[in-house]
Design an enzyme around this catalytic site. Structure first.
Site, short mmCIF file in Angstrom:
data_model
loop_
_atom_site.label_atom_id
_atom_site.label_comp_id
_atom_site.label_asym_id
_atom_site.label_seq_id
_atom_site.Cartn_x
_atom_site.Cartn_y
_atom_site.Cartn_z
N SER A 187 0.83 -1.19 -0.07
CA SER A 187 0.00 0.10 -0.07
C SER A 187 0.91 1.22 -0.08
CB SER A 187 -0.83 -0.06 1.31
OG SER A 187 -2.02 0.74 1.27
N ASP A 438 -8.29 -5.63 -6.04
CA ASP A 438 -8.12 -4.43 -5.05
C ASP A 438 -8.40 -3.27 -6.12
OD1 ASP A 438 -7.14 -2.61 -3.45
OD2 ASP A 438 -5.03 -3.23 -3.65
N HIS A 463 -5.80 -6.64 -1.91
CA HIS A 463 -4.71 -5.61 -1.32
C HIS A 463 -3.28 -6.34 -0.73
CE1 HIS A 463 -3.82 -1.52 -1.21
NE2 HIS A 463 -3.81 -1.36 0.23
#
Ligand SMILES: *[C@@H]1O[C@H](CO)[C@@H](O)[C@H](O)[C@H]1NC(C)=O
Ligand SMILES: *[C@@H]1O[C@H](CO)[C@@H](O)[C@H](O)[C@H]1NC(C)=O
Ligand SMILES: *[C@@H]1O[C@H](CO)[C@@H](O)[C@H](O)[C@H]1NC(C)=O
Ligand SMILES: *[C@@H]1O[C@H](CO)[C@@H](O)[C@H](O)[C@H]1NC(C)=O
Ligand SMILES: *[C@@H]1O[C@H](CO)[C@@H](O)[C@H](O)[C@H]1NC(C)=O
Ligand SMILES: *[C@@H]1O[C@H](CO)[C@@H](O)[C@H](O)[C@H]1NC(C)=O
Ligand SMILES: *[C@@H]1O[C@H](CO)[C@@H](O)[C@H](O)[C@H]1NC(C)=O
Length: 506
Positions: A187, A438, A463
């Protein structure tokens, strides 16, 4: 109406923000228990995973003003159980911390613990400044978060310089200056890992950037892509599921506008307080968005405890014939999967602003440099139609912090436009992993850039699923992804050791 914050890389999503908010907005983050890693190496407690250390870090790396020499205590976690040591130049794997408590990220990064015996790697997880226990201004969070003159030291460039400073100092202390460093992150942490490799090639020989939407800036990625992917996730489960959700927003609004309507919604959704029924739409959108983001193939507990393939489970609840044509009962069933999988909730507090992982500082980052527009919803979207609006965000940031966002800074500092052409002959040794389920994958690097800047794309992935602890139920595609990552990193290391041997007579 409110500003919706999307976590984990939660960006200020400008959806629904028509008025300047009158109270401080904090991220809506339903309380959850930190994941207990389930894995083959049986790390039973977090104390077995790592030790906690602190490093005296410089407040401002980019200024020689006397104030810049102030320091703060930066936390890092270390595991040397598997390290081969400096004599063999065994590698150092560093996780570049995200926007929250580093322990939470470490506990969700099983990949590093599980591969450490193979690589004989030293593991370091560095906490990002202004989060967790790494708070400048004497560790006083209230002071550090007071206003733009203190928060001004919270930026991605400062964080990268922190990581470089700490890594160099640590290698010196361990007399391990020739040990190769590989950086990892998921991320925002993945963006930092990729940028670190580009900016500090003398410190890290490679980066695994998982679910890092480095192209979500300045219209490089369409502001509609985020919600399009969520739409696609639900629609691919069932057309009915998509239609029910899509049709529900109008029904909610019509009901809310009727006399006694709020009471109906409150009852249907088991809402604790009357007044919070206003937040119902945002609460449902959060459930759908985060479930899409964490649509993992096994039971998980990252944002909230969830079953395997939770999007499928939500659609099962919606398609359940027992609920007939009762839209609210269907939506309640879906929301119950995200907010009440453990079955403990007695009623739902829609205004829950608890922040168990300390992600609040992202608001500042999203107002200054991390301007990632994801709020567009077209006619096909599962969410109400919405034109992306940059100005609503600016208004919020002016109000909240009295600052002007700099939407062009990230691409100025790190690039992003025409990334294939730019990096084709510059840079090397980066893996960009993305799972196409995602919603952030729309802003990821999805195609190989060169022989050594490669994209690994998993159609069914969510993710940063690759970084999670493995389980016996992991599907083959996920095992293959991890195997491929291990293989590529091994190659980087072997090339490094070859050039280390060669360079001794240079
Ligand atoms: C900002 O916060 C700091 C620390 O709390 C304080 O000393 C300073 O006066 C504040 N500045 C403004 C402009 O409010
Ligand atoms: C390196 O050692 C010095 C002296 O003991 C210590 O102050 C510093 O924190 C150490 N660096 C790291 C990264 O732990
Ligand atoms: C994105 O595109 C829109 C529409 O073309 C434009 O108004 C806006 O300024 C652009 N945003 C950025 C950050 O370049
Ligand atoms: C909620 O609203 C209902 C009617 O709209 C009212 O009877 C009830 O007392 C309210 N509850 C609270 C806690 O305010
Ligand atoms: C929903 O079902 C009820 C009872 O079966 C029926 O009376 C009603 O017309 C249906 N509503 C819609 C919108 O189909
Ligand atoms: C929630 O319920 C589970 C069992 O279903 C239990 O193990 C857990 O401790 C409960 N959590 C809380 C916070 O009460
Ligand atoms: C949460 O789930 C449990 C078990 O299924 C259920 O009894 C309870 O009513 C649910 N809570 C809410 C608020 O719906």
């Amino acid at each position: 109406m409110e500003i919706r914050l999307l976590l984990l890389l939660y960006s200020i999503s400008l959806l629904c923000s028509t008025a300047i908010p009158t109270s401080k907005i904090t991220p809506r983050f339903p309380s959850s228990i930190v994941a207990q890693p389930e894995n083959k190496l049986s790390f039973s407690t977090k104390t077995e995973l790592y030790d906690e250390k602190f490093f005296t870090q410089i407040l401002d790396h980019f200024n020689f003003h006397p104030q810049s020499y102030q320091t703060f205590q930066q936390r890092y976690l270390i595991n040397d159980k598997y390290w081969g040591g400096p004599k063999t130049n065994a590698p150092i794997f560093v996780y570049t911390g995200n926007e929250g408590d580093i322990e939470w990220f470490a506990q969700n990064t099983g990949f590093l613990f599980e591969t450490a015996p193979l690589f004989k790697s030293l593991l370091i997880f560095i906490e990002h400044r202004f989060y967790g226990k790494s708070i400048p201004f004497g560790g006083d969070k209230e002071k550090a978060y007071s206003n733009s003159s203190t928060l001004g030291y919270l930026s991605s460039t400062q964080a990268l310089a922190d990581y470089a400073t700490l890594i160099i100092d640590l290698k010196h202390n361990l007399t391990a200056t020739d040990s190769p460093v590989v950086v990892f992150g998921g991320s925002y942490g993945g963006m930092l890992a990729a940028w670190f490799r580009l900016k500090y090639p003398h410190v890290a020989i490679g980066a695994l950037a998982s679910s890092a939407p480095i192209l979500n800036f300045e219209n490089i990625t369409s502001p509609y892509s985020f919600n399009n992917i969520i739409t696609q996730d639900f629609r691919s489960e069932s057309e009915n599921c998509y239609k029910v959700i899509k049709g529900s927003w109008q029904e909610i609004e019509e009901t809310a506008a009727k006399p006694g309507g709020v009471e109906i919604l409150k009852k249907a959704f088991r809402i604790c307080k009357n007044d919070s029924a206003n937040s119902l739409e945002g609460w449902l959108e959060t459930a759908f968005g985060y479930t899409a983001m964490t649509d993992y193939p096994t039971t998980s507990n990252f944002l909230n405890p969830l079953p395997a393939y939770p999007v499928k489970e939500m659609c099962k609840a919606i398609d359940d014939p027992k609920t007939g044509n009762n839209t609210f009962e269907k939506l309640y069933g879906a929301a119950n999967i995200y907010y009440n999988y453990t079955g403990n909730a007695t009623c739902f507090n829609l205004d829950d602003d608890s922040d168990p992982h300390g992600l609040g500082g992202w608001e500042w980052q999203a107002c200054t440099e991390m301007i990632m527009q994801i709020d567009g919803s077209n006619a096909e979207s599962i969410f109400p139609e919405n034109e992306p609006s940059y100005n609503d965000g600016v208004e919020f940031c002016n109000y909240e912090f009295k600052i002007e966002p700099r939407p062009n800074w990230i691409t100025t500092e790190f690039g992003g436009h025409n990334i294939h052409r730019v990096l084709k002959r510059f840079g090397s040794n980066i893996i960009f992993f993305n799972g196409l389920r995602d919603p952030w994958s729309g802003g990821g690097v999805l195609k190989d850039i060169s022989k050594s800047i490669v994209a690994i794309v998993a159609k069914k992935g969510a993710h940063h699923v690759d970084l999670r602890f493995s389980t016996d139920e992991d599907p083959k595609w996920l095992q293959d992804v991890r195997r491929r990552e291990v293989h590529i990193i091994s190659k980087w290391l072997s090339e490094y050791y070859h050039s280390l041997a060669d360079s001794s007579n240079w």
